[in-house]
Each structure stands twice: as structure tokens, then as C-alpha cells.
Design an enzyme around this catalytic site. Structure first.
Site, mmCIF file in Angstrom:
data_model
loop_
_atom_site.group_PDB
_atom_site.id
_atom_site.type_symbol
_atom_site.label_atom_id
_atom_site.label_comp_id
_atom_site.label_asym_id
_atom_site.label_seq_id
_atom_site.Cartn_x
_atom_site.Cartn_y
_atom_site.Cartn_z
ATOM 1 N N ASP A 44 -3.572 9.894 3.651
ATOM 2 C CA ASP A 44 -2.184 9.695 3.483
ATOM 3 C C ASP A 44 -1.981 8.325 3.047
ATOM 4 O O ASP A 44 -2.804 7.176 3.269
ATOM 5 C CB ASP A 44 -1.381 9.694 4.746
ATOM 6 N N ILE A 45 -1.094 8.141 1.763
ATOM 7 C CA ILE A 45 -0.973 6.757 1.252
ATOM 8 C C ILE A 45 -0.151 6.157 2.069
ATOM 9 O O ILE A 45 0.923 6.501 2.704
ATOM 10 C CB ILE A 45 -0.230 7.030 -0.040
ATOM 11 N N GLU A 89 2.832 12.704 0.078
ATOM 12 C CA GLU A 89 1.775 11.703 -0.210
ATOM 13 C C GLU A 89 0.519 12.129 0.434
ATOM 14 O O GLU A 89 -0.192 11.093 0.817
ATOM 15 C CB GLU A 89 2.318 10.133 0.035
#
Ligand SMILES: [Mg+2]
Length: 303
Positions: free
Chosen positions: A174-175, A218
Site C-alpha cells: 500500500d502506498i 493505491e
């Protein structure tokens, strides 16, 4: 454009028949040939599988019907269209071939215009199908496989790892603080960031069976067959580094002055058995949550 030519595999036990068909088609297609059914099956499962197979019916050892049956029984070759090429012109033979999943018939002696037309029709159909499949299994923005493709692969790899008693690693990526990135730099920059992160992640694993897909938003997901706890950690650390070294400026992150990711990992193995693929995903997701809680920009294996 020449490299995008479709490939036609001509299978016939008589080399003269192969030459006759090849000379009609070689200007428009890349041609592969086989004089035996076994060889045809082998070429069809190879790296450069054909887009169409012209298949003789009467051959020694494995005849055309049996070859077709085996092609249609195999997941990797099932979707390759088959045109039977035959001197037999009884309706019964034609019916048998079509029941086996053949797409069309060409009878000997060949009528060149009809051969070209039937081959062109089937090849065009196959190329359209390929394109639709590609579009529906690929994420449009990042051009890496999408969640649908990932779910298919996870089911396959889960079954394979159970069958062979091998480990299977899954990473959820996950960003970090992507929402403030989007809010401050805009969605255009957000999309560009997603593309760059996707490509950086994709370059890390090296084996053909490893898969990096976009899971949504994301979030990305990585599937690593035959990978243990240490292997998963190694890939995860390389991914963290790959994204850091993109140095995408993120002035609104409290983790670092550039874009970072967090990763959670879980392993299906004899030491860490899970009841289902869904549980493997959940375990990786829980680990990802832990990585976020622990300060982000890090990897957390399953607890
Ligand atoms: Mg023959």
C-alpha cells in the site's frame, strides 16, 4: 509491423501438403510446421504458441481427432482455434471434428482462395479474443495485471502449492499517505505516481511465475510461488527500496520527503497452514495493517 504477424501451425504427415499450405500462407503469417501430433502439442504449449492450427486428420500414431481432443483438454491450448484439413469429405467426419471443438474445415485438394479466407477469418477472431482477454485482465492505468487476473492466479497457485506441498507467499502493498498526495498534487500526479510505483514493483521479482498486480486504489498485491518466509522478506525489502529510490517528492507525508510503501506478508506452508486462499489474503492484510501501525515505510511478516 512484421513481428506482430499471427502464427499458423500446419500439421500434416505429408511434407508436400505442408509445403502447399505454407506457400499459400507464408506471405501473411509466421508459419510453424509439424509432421506428428505429438510435435504439434509440444509447439502449441511453447513460448511462441500458434494463433491457429491447420490439422490433418489422417496421420500415423496420433491422428488429427486425438490431437484436437488433447489440445481442447489442455487449459493452455484450449483457446487456439483448429481448422481440420482433410480429404475425407463425409458429413460424419466433419461432424466429429466440429464436436471435438474444431472451428472449421478445409478439404483437399485445396482451393487457395478458400484456404486464405478461412484462415483469415479464424485468425482475426483469435486476435480479437486475445485483445479482449488482455484488456479485461489488465489494469488500464498501470498496465499491470488487475485484481481479476490476480484472483484467478491465486486460485491456481493455491491449488498447485497444496498439491505439491510447496510454500506460497503473498504480499499486500500500500502506498503510504496517498490521499494527501492526491489532495495536494492532484489526480494527474496521483495517476503518474501509481504508474511509477507499479512499474517499480513489477521489476523486482525475477521469476516468470511471480506476479505483481494492482489490487485497487493505491493497493498492490504480489504472489510468489515456492517462496518461504525469508524469500518473501527479501522481495519485500527490495520493493521498499525500489519505491524509495524513485524519489517521488511527497512534501505532505510525515514518513519521508518522498513516496514510500508499506508491505504486509503471509505464507502458506506446512509451518503456517491456512484453511483457504482467502485466509492467506486476510493474514497478509492484517500484517499490512501492523506495518502501518508500526510507522509505515516497512515490511511486516505475519504475526
Ligand atoms: Mg495425412
Amino acid at each position: 509491423m512484421s513481428e506482430t504477424r499471427a502464427t499458423v501451425l500446419i500439421v500434416d504427415d505429408q511434407p508436400t501438403n505442408i509445403h502447399a499450405l505454407a506457400s499459400l500462407l507464408k506471405a501473411d503469417y509466421r508459419i510453424l510446421t509439424a509432421t506428428r501430433g505429438e510435435k504439434a502439442l509440444e509447439l502449441s504449449q511453447g513460448e511462441q504458441a500458434p494463433d491457429l492450427i491447420l490439422l490433418d486428420i489422417v496421420m500415423p500414431d496420433m491422428d488429427g481427432y486425438e490431437t484436437c481432443r488433447r489440445l481442447k483438454d489442455n487449459e493452455t491450448t484450449r483457446s487456439i482455434p483448429v481448422i481440420f484439413v482433410t480429404a475425407l469429405d463425409h458429413d460424419k467426419d466433419e461432424e466429429q471434428g466440429l464436436n471435438l471443438g474444431a472451428s472449421d474445415y478445409i478439404s483437399k485438394p485445396f482451393n487457395p482462395a478458400i484456404v486464405r479466407a478461412r484462415v483469415r477469418n479464424q485468425v482475426n477472431l483469435k486476435l480479437k479474443t486475445n485483445m479482449l482477454e488482455k484488456i479485461s485482465l489488465q489494469d488500464g492505468l498501470t498496465e499491470i495485471p488487475n485484481r481479476r487476473y490476480f484472483d484467478q492466479k491465486l486460485a491456481e497457485e493455491w491449488a498447485r502449492s497444496s498439491r505439491n506441498d510447496q510454500s506460497l507467499a503473498l504480499l499486500m502493498v500500500d502506498i503510504d499517505q496517498f490521499k494527501p498526495f492526491n489532495d495536494h498534487y492532484g489526480h494527474g500526479a496521483g495517476d503518474e505516481c501509481l504508474r511509477r510505483v507499479a512499474q517499480a514493483l513489477r521489476r523486482v521479482p525475477t521469476r516468470a511465475t511471480d506476479l505483481v498486480a494492482r489490487y485497487g486504489g493505491e493497493e498492490f498485491v504480489v504472489l510468489l510461488p515456492e517462496t518461504d518466509t525469508r524469500g518473501a522478506q527479501h522481495v519485500a525489502q527490495a520493493m521498499l527500496e525500489a519505491v524509495r529510490s524513485l524519489e517521488v517528492t511527497h512534501d505532505y507525508s510525515d514518513v519521508a520527503p518522498h513516496v514510500t510503501i508499506s508491505i504486509g506478508g503471509a505464507i502458506q506452508s506446512r509451518q503456517h497452514p491456512k484453511p483457504s486462499a482467502e485466509d492467506l489474503k486476510k493474514a497478509a492484510d492484517t500484517a499490512l495493517y501492523q506495518a502501518k501501525t508500526n510507522g509505515r515505510n516497512r515490511y511486516q511478516g505475519e504475526i
